[in-house]
Design a protein around this motif. Structure first.
Motif, PDB file in Angstrom:
ATOM      1  N   PHE A 131       3.180  14.013   0.626  1.00  0.00           N
ATOM      2  CA  PHE A 131       4.032  14.156   1.818  1.00  0.00           C
ATOM      3  C   PHE A 131       4.870  15.254   1.613  1.00  0.00           C
ATOM      4  CE2 PHE A 131       3.069   9.741   2.062  1.00  0.00           C
ATOM      5  CZ  PHE A 131       2.720   9.567   3.537  1.00  0.00           C
ATOM      6  N   ILE A 132       4.744  16.145   0.427  1.00  0.00           N
ATOM      7  CA  ILE A 132       5.161  17.467   0.562  1.00  0.00           C
ATOM      8  C   ILE A 132       4.373  18.500   0.877  1.00  0.00           C
ATOM      9  CG2 ILE A 132       6.168  19.256  -1.160  1.00  0.00           C
ATOM     10  CD1 ILE A 132       6.784  17.111  -3.192  1.00  0.00           C
ATOM     11  N   ILE A 133       2.953  18.373   0.551  1.00  0.00           N
ATOM     12  CA  ILE A 133       2.197  19.163   0.982  1.00  0.00           C
ATOM     13  C   ILE A 133       1.550  19.102   2.329  1.00  0.00           C
ATOM     14  CG2 ILE A 133      -0.127  20.209   0.181  1.00  0.00           C
ATOM     15  CD1 ILE A 133       0.322  19.589  -2.626  1.00  0.00           C
ATOM     16  N   GLY A 134       1.081  17.794   2.613  1.00  0.00           N
ATOM     17  CA  GLY A 134       0.564  17.438   3.823  1.00  0.00           C
ATOM     18  C   GLY A 134       1.018  17.824   5.011  1.00  0.00           C
ATOM     19  N   PRO A 135       2.361  17.513   5.469  1.00  0.00           N
ATOM     20  CA  PRO A 135       2.724  17.725   6.787  1.00  0.00           C
ATOM     21  C   PRO A 135       3.049  19.435   6.893  1.00  0.00           C
ATOM     22  CG  PRO A 135       4.070  16.280   5.865  1.00  0.00           C
ATOM     23  CD  PRO A 135       3.321  16.673   4.777  1.00  0.00           C
ATOM     24  N   PRO A 136       3.432  20.537   6.122  1.00  0.00           N
ATOM     25  CA  PRO A 136       3.322  21.669   6.484  1.00  0.00           C
ATOM     26  C   PRO A 136       1.918  22.261   6.413  1.00  0.00           C
ATOM     27  CG  PRO A 136       4.716  21.388   4.103  1.00  0.00           C
ATOM     28  CD  PRO A 136       3.955  20.076   4.770  1.00  0.00           C
ATOM     29  N   LEU A 137       0.821  21.698   5.658  1.00  0.00           N
ATOM     30  CA  LEU A 137      -0.561  21.941   5.749  1.00  0.00           C
ATOM     31  C   LEU A 137      -1.229  21.500   7.354  1.00  0.00           C
ATOM     32  CD1 LEU A 137      -3.081  23.074   4.765  1.00  0.00           C
ATOM     33  CD2 LEU A 137      -3.673  20.625   3.658  1.00  0.00           C
ATOM     34  N   ALA A 138      -0.552  20.432   7.825  1.00  0.00           N
ATOM     35  CA  ALA A 138      -1.081  19.838   9.284  1.00  0.00           C
ATOM     36  C   ALA A 138      -0.485  20.797  10.013  1.00  0.00           C
ATOM     37  CB  ALA A 138      -0.592  18.481   9.341  1.00  0.00           C
ATOM     38  N   PRO A 156      -4.097  19.562  17.047  1.00  0.00           N
ATOM     39  CA  PRO A 156      -3.949  18.487  16.245  1.00  0.00           C
ATOM     40  C   PRO A 156      -5.168  17.513  15.921  1.00  0.00           C
ATOM     41  CG  PRO A 156      -3.076  18.262  18.340  1.00  0.00           C
ATOM     42  CD  PRO A 156      -3.682  19.504  18.265  1.00  0.00           C
ATOM     43  N   ALA A 157      -6.054  17.765  16.823  1.00  0.00           N
ATOM     44  CA  ALA A 157      -7.498  16.672  16.504  1.00  0.00           C
ATOM     45  C   ALA A 157      -7.941  17.042  15.201  1.00  0.00           C
ATOM     46  CB  ALA A 157      -8.176  16.896  17.649  1.00  0.00           C
ATOM     47  N   ALA A 158      -7.820  18.378  15.015  1.00  0.00           N
ATOM     48  CA  ALA A 158      -8.508  19.186  13.668  1.00  0.00           C
ATOM     49  C   ALA A 158      -7.878  18.326  12.480  1.00  0.00           C
ATOM     50  CB  ALA A 158      -8.537  20.524  13.517  1.00  0.00           C
ATOM     51  N   VAL A 159      -6.373  17.902  12.570  1.00  0.00           N
ATOM     52  CA  VAL A 159      -6.181  17.473  11.363  1.00  0.00           C
ATOM     53  C   VAL A 159      -6.451  15.777  11.519  1.00  0.00           C
ATOM     54  CG1 VAL A 159      -3.693  16.419  10.868  1.00  0.00           C
ATOM     55  CG2 VAL A 159      -3.726  18.353  12.007  1.00  0.00           C
ATOM     56  N   MET A 184      -1.173  14.874   5.988  1.00  0.00           N
ATOM     57  CA  MET A 184      -1.422  15.579   7.249  1.00  0.00           C
ATOM     58  C   MET A 184      -1.359  14.880   8.694  1.00  0.00           C
ATOM     59  SD  MET A 184      -4.683  18.015   5.967  1.00  0.00           S
ATOM     60  CE  MET A 184      -4.760  18.659   7.546  1.00  0.00           C
ATOM     61  N   SER A 185      -2.141  13.585   8.548  1.00  0.00           N
ATOM     62  CA  SER A 185      -1.962  12.628   9.852  1.00  0.00           C
ATOM     63  C   SER A 185      -0.469  12.162  10.149  1.00  0.00           C
ATOM     64  CB  SER A 185      -2.850  11.452   9.593  1.00  0.00           C
ATOM     65  OG  SER A 185      -4.241  11.989   9.556  1.00  0.00           O
ATOM     66  N   PHE A 186       0.376  12.402   9.165  1.00  0.00           N
ATOM     67  CA  PHE A 186       1.816  11.907   9.569  1.00  0.00           C
ATOM     68  C   PHE A 186       2.233  12.906  10.645  1.00  0.00           C
ATOM     69  CE2 PHE A 186       6.399  12.281   8.488  1.00  0.00           C
ATOM     70  CZ  PHE A 186       6.571  10.865   8.841  1.00  0.00           C
ATOM     71  N   VAL A 187       2.006  13.867  10.799  1.00  0.00           N
ATOM     72  CA  VAL A 187       2.331  14.988  11.817  1.00  0.00           C
ATOM     73  C   VAL A 187       1.045  14.765  12.972  1.00  0.00           C
ATOM     74  CG1 VAL A 187       2.523  17.463  12.325  1.00  0.00           C
ATOM     75  CG2 VAL A 187       3.466  16.532  10.336  1.00  0.00           C
ATOM     76  N   GLY A 188      -0.173  14.724  12.364  1.00  0.00           N
ATOM     77  CA  GLY A 188      -1.038  14.846  13.392  1.00  0.00           C
ATOM     78  C   GLY A 188      -1.357  13.934  14.483  1.00  0.00           C
ATOM     79  N   LEU A 243      -0.801  14.891  18.388  1.00  0.00           N
ATOM     80  CA  LEU A 243      -1.848  14.471  19.353  1.00  0.00           C
ATOM     81  C   LEU A 243      -1.424  13.679  20.390  1.00  0.00           C
ATOM     82  CD1 LEU A 243      -4.681  15.085  20.432  1.00  0.00           C
ATOM     83  CD2 LEU A 243      -5.388  13.268  18.670  1.00  0.00           C
ATOM     84  N   ALA A 244      -0.399  12.656  20.251  1.00  0.00           N
ATOM     85  CA  ALA A 244       0.013  11.886  21.373  1.00  0.00           C
ATOM     86  C   ALA A 244       0.919  12.628  22.166  1.00  0.00           C
ATOM     87  CB  ALA A 244       0.739  10.601  20.507  1.00  0.00           C
ATOM     88  N   VAL A 245       1.457  13.657  21.864  1.00  0.00           N
ATOM     89  CA  VAL A 245       2.276  14.461  22.558  1.00  0.00           C
ATOM     90  C   VAL A 245       1.407  15.208  23.637  1.00  0.00           C
ATOM     91  CG1 VAL A 245       3.700  16.528  22.617  1.00  0.00           C
ATOM     92  CG2 VAL A 245       4.163  14.398  21.090  1.00  0.00           C
TER      93      VAL A 245
END
Length: 431
Positions: free
Chosen positions: A168-175, A184-187, A41-45, A49-51
């Motif tokens: 890395f299959i489940i985490g990014p869509p969930l994020a 994104p902070a919640a991620v 999830m943090s891979f996306v978060g 959040l930086a954006v």
């Protein structure tokens, strides 16, 4: 025998069933899985959040710095903290890294929600969160060696690795869903909770996986061990270059989709999604093969990955991308478990932690460095040319490795002069 153990023996392949029959190994698996999902999830978060924190004109720079801060300080921590951490057992390393990650990832969203988080503070906190990351990886890898017999280590590493790939299959869509609903902070808060859970689970491990504290191993000694074991040095060099050559793919594939496939993000999702599915299957299959010839397998994986990505660059269709990267994931995923098992087969037991941390410090640089090189390569060769160059060079790396190993073995069979490292090792054994 517990009900869960009896179920594992009936349903799972024999190697996995034996791993899960060990109570310490079995107890930590949910903790690994949950923390992997948090990282997925943090891979996306982290990037999103930086954006949000950056000014529009600075977004690309801030995102790049945030992603780098999330991983690269692990190398510094590995190379500077060995005096205090190299003597610790696997459980304590997992626990220390989990506590640090949980604390920092809880602090970041707290500051954000209080409107106290700026770009500089955010990047500094991400860097602090990753200082112990290489030691956490070393602890996870050494935990398998401390807990399982040598014949079951490949299955153990494969089981842990398959969970990481699944994340890395489940985490990014969930994020994406969490970000859309809560921001994104919640991620990152979710990742903090995942590490709290891993810390709680690892704190309960007190049986077979616990090894008494060892004497600290200085960095110099790790270097000397690699010098005395040319196979370990060769394995580290092979892995670094392999991961380096993979890095440009992470840049070239999105650009290829944007320029040659109509810019459809769904296509990019399908390509990386099938890679993830193939990687989960590949890691699980690798763990069922107890008698793998590890060096030939490692080189075959390197060559197979290079060949698998070439059709996508040539045909430029979604079908070629899905098939090629699905097969590529199937081939690529066993590399980690296989090479870690080979390292633990050759390395002295008392140096597993320090060597694993040193390995992680070197390798954590490889893919980001390759991705950094990918930008100029895509600009010069185009995305298709970059993918072709990466694939063909990766195949060449495997061929070069096979030739070098063959030459070394022929030299030994003919009774040629022994390498200096062999003589040094023999002298050290006598003294």
């Amino acid at each position: 025998m517990t009900t869960g153990t009896r179920w594992a023996r009936r349903v799972l392949p024999e190697g996995y069933a034996r791993c899960l029959a060990n109570p310490d190994f079995r107890r930590l698996q949910p903790g690994f899985l949950v923390s992997f999902l948090g990282d997925g999830m943090s891979f996306v978060g982290v990037a999103w959040l930086a954006v949000e924190l950056a000014a529009p004109a600075d977004r690309s720079t801030v995102v790049g710095l945030a992603v780098a801060a999330y991983s690269l300080p692990a190398a510094i921590g590995s190379l500077t903290l060995g005096r205090w951490l190299s003597g610790r057992n696997a459980r304590s390393l997992i626990l220390l890294n989990s506590v640090l990650r949980a604390a920092v990832f809880a602090l970041i969203p707290a500051l954000y929600w209080l409107d106290l988080l700026d770009v500089t503070t955010y990047i500094a906190l991400l860097a602090a969160s990753s200082v112990l990351h290489a030691w956490g990886i070393a602890g996870r890898q050494t935990f398998v060696a401390e807990t399982l017999p040598a014949d079951d280590r490949l299955a153990g590493h494969a089981l842990v690795g398959s969970q990481e790939q699944l994340s890395f299959i489940i985490g990014p869509p969930l994020a994406g869903l969490v970000t859309a609903a809560l921001g994104p902070a919640a991620v990152l808060a979710g990742d903090a909770i995942s590490y709290v859970y891993l810390a709680a689970v690892s704190a309960r491990v007190r049986g077979e996986g616990k090894v008494a504290r060892r004497p600290a191993v200085p960095l110099r000694r790790s270097g000397q061990t690699l010098a005395r074991h040319p196979e370990l040095m060769g394995l580290l060099a092979l892995t670094f270059v392999f991961y380096l050559l993979y890095g440009p793919i992470e840049v070239a594939v999105p650009v290829f989709v944007a320029e040659r496939m109509g810019g459809d993000p769904t296509a990019l999702g399908w390509i990386w999604g099938t890679f993830g599915v193939g990687a989960v299957v590949g890691a699980l299959v690798a763990g069922t093969l107890r008698r793998l010839p590890l060096w030939p397998t490692a080189l075959a994986i390197v060559a197979g990955w290079g060949l698998a990505i070439l059709p996508f660059a040539h045909f430029g269709t979604l079908a070629a991308g899905v098939v090629g990267f699905g097969l590529g994931g199937l081939i690529y995923a066993p590399y980690g478990p296989v090479t870690i098992t080979l390292l633990q087969k050759k390395a002295p037991l008392e140096e597993l932690v320090s060597l694993s941390a040193f390995r992680s410090a070197i390798l954590v640089i490889a893919t980001p460095l390759g991705a950094a090189l990918g930008g100029p390569l895509v600009g010069a060769l185009g995305p298709a040319g970059t993918i072709k160059l990466s694939g063909l060079t990766t195949v060449g790396l495997a061929v070069l490795g096979a030739v070098l190993i063959l030459l070394v073995r022929l030299r030994r069979q003919r009774g040629g002069p022994r390498p200096v490292a062999d003589r040094l090792r023999e002298h050290a054994d006598r003294t």
